[in-house]
Scaffold this active site. Sequence first.
Site, short mmCIF file in Angstrom:
data_model
loop_
_atom_site.label_atom_id
_atom_site.label_comp_id
_atom_site.label_asym_id
_atom_site.label_seq_id
_atom_site.Cartn_x
_atom_site.Cartn_y
_atom_site.Cartn_z
N GLU A 193 41.65 41.02 27.42
CA GLU A 193 41.60 40.93 28.88
C GLU A 193 40.34 40.20 29.33
O GLU A 193 39.30 40.28 28.67
CB GLU A 193 41.61 42.34 29.49
N GLU B 266 48.80 39.10 35.47
CA GLU B 266 49.33 40.38 35.93
C GLU B 266 48.99 40.61 37.39
O GLU B 266 47.81 40.49 37.80
CB GLU B 266 48.77 41.52 35.06
O1 KIV Z 1 49.35 46.74 27.63
C1 KIV Z 1 50.31 46.10 28.10
O2 KIV Z 1 51.48 46.49 28.01
C2 KIV Z 1 50.02 44.84 28.76
C3 KIV Z 1 51.12 44.19 29.52
C4 KIV Z 1 51.20 44.79 30.86
C5 KIV Z 1 50.95 42.72 29.59
O3 KIV Z 1 48.91 44.40 28.73
#
Ligand code: KIV
Length: 306
Positions: free
Chosen positions: A122, A190
Amino acid sequence: MSATEGTVRRLTVSDIGRMYADGERIPMLTAYDYPTARILDDAGIPMILVGDSLGQVVLGYETTVKVTMTEMLHHTRAVVRGTKRALVIGDMPFLTYSTPEEATENAGRFMQDAGAQAVKIEGGVRSARITEALVKSGVPVMGHIGWTPQSQHGLGGKVKVQGKSRDAARALLSDAIAVQQAGAFAIVLELVPEQLSAVITSRLTIPTIGIGAGPHCSGQVQVIPDMLGLGDFHPKHARAYADLQGTIADATKRWMADVTAGTFPGPAETVRMDDATLDEALGRSADDRASADAAAPAYIPLDRDL
Ligand code: KIV
């Protein structure tokens, strides 16, 4: 041919790049276990993300912040075992990629120990040097910007759409460019307004994979329980294609009713042995009754002794 039969080749990030170049929209789903991964792989999904959403949807944590490397590796191994074709991406948990060294070591565990083919991290500008170090070490990286659940405490706690103000939109655009320049092969967007996702998608040369980011991304990702109608949380951006919650609840009630009524198991779910052998084992024959059978140890009570 089913993906788990015969010789099926594992997809690579180059295949994903080819799909993108050919203008194919790219679907990705999360999975956390062997049976689900097998089903998705057989259905032909090109990418499976072992998301740290594991924490909330499988382990019952309130946020993803508590998810550990040990938990992620355990579930990634299961997903890898269940797939032959899909590119499996391991989601690096909170605080496991704070420095290039730490990130490289943990990404290595995802790839060497668990068998993933890529990792996701991230952050945009703030994570670019980490992405760059991983890519230089040969680790394919998927970026993730917009709403980034691991930093939710820093983002104000409440889940919300990102990039809606002028400055936030500009920041998101520079995040996207930073992730691409750092060498990521794809980027999750997201909770981003659809017009901004469209702009980001049109300015990048790597695929954008949207969740709550509208239809103009290069691909889409969903957290699998949301897509299957499993669980009590129904995000606005998700569409349920099944009602597994209802199906499982209904099956459970019907099974309990059969157990209570004594109709489960029935003949179809039950095995029998040869009755004569059982008689013999229990010393039920006339001969057995007449003579003490030396073959039977004294501590086994036979019918003749009862
Ligand atoms: O952890 C997850 O499932 C994610 C998705 C929302 C992309 O990061």
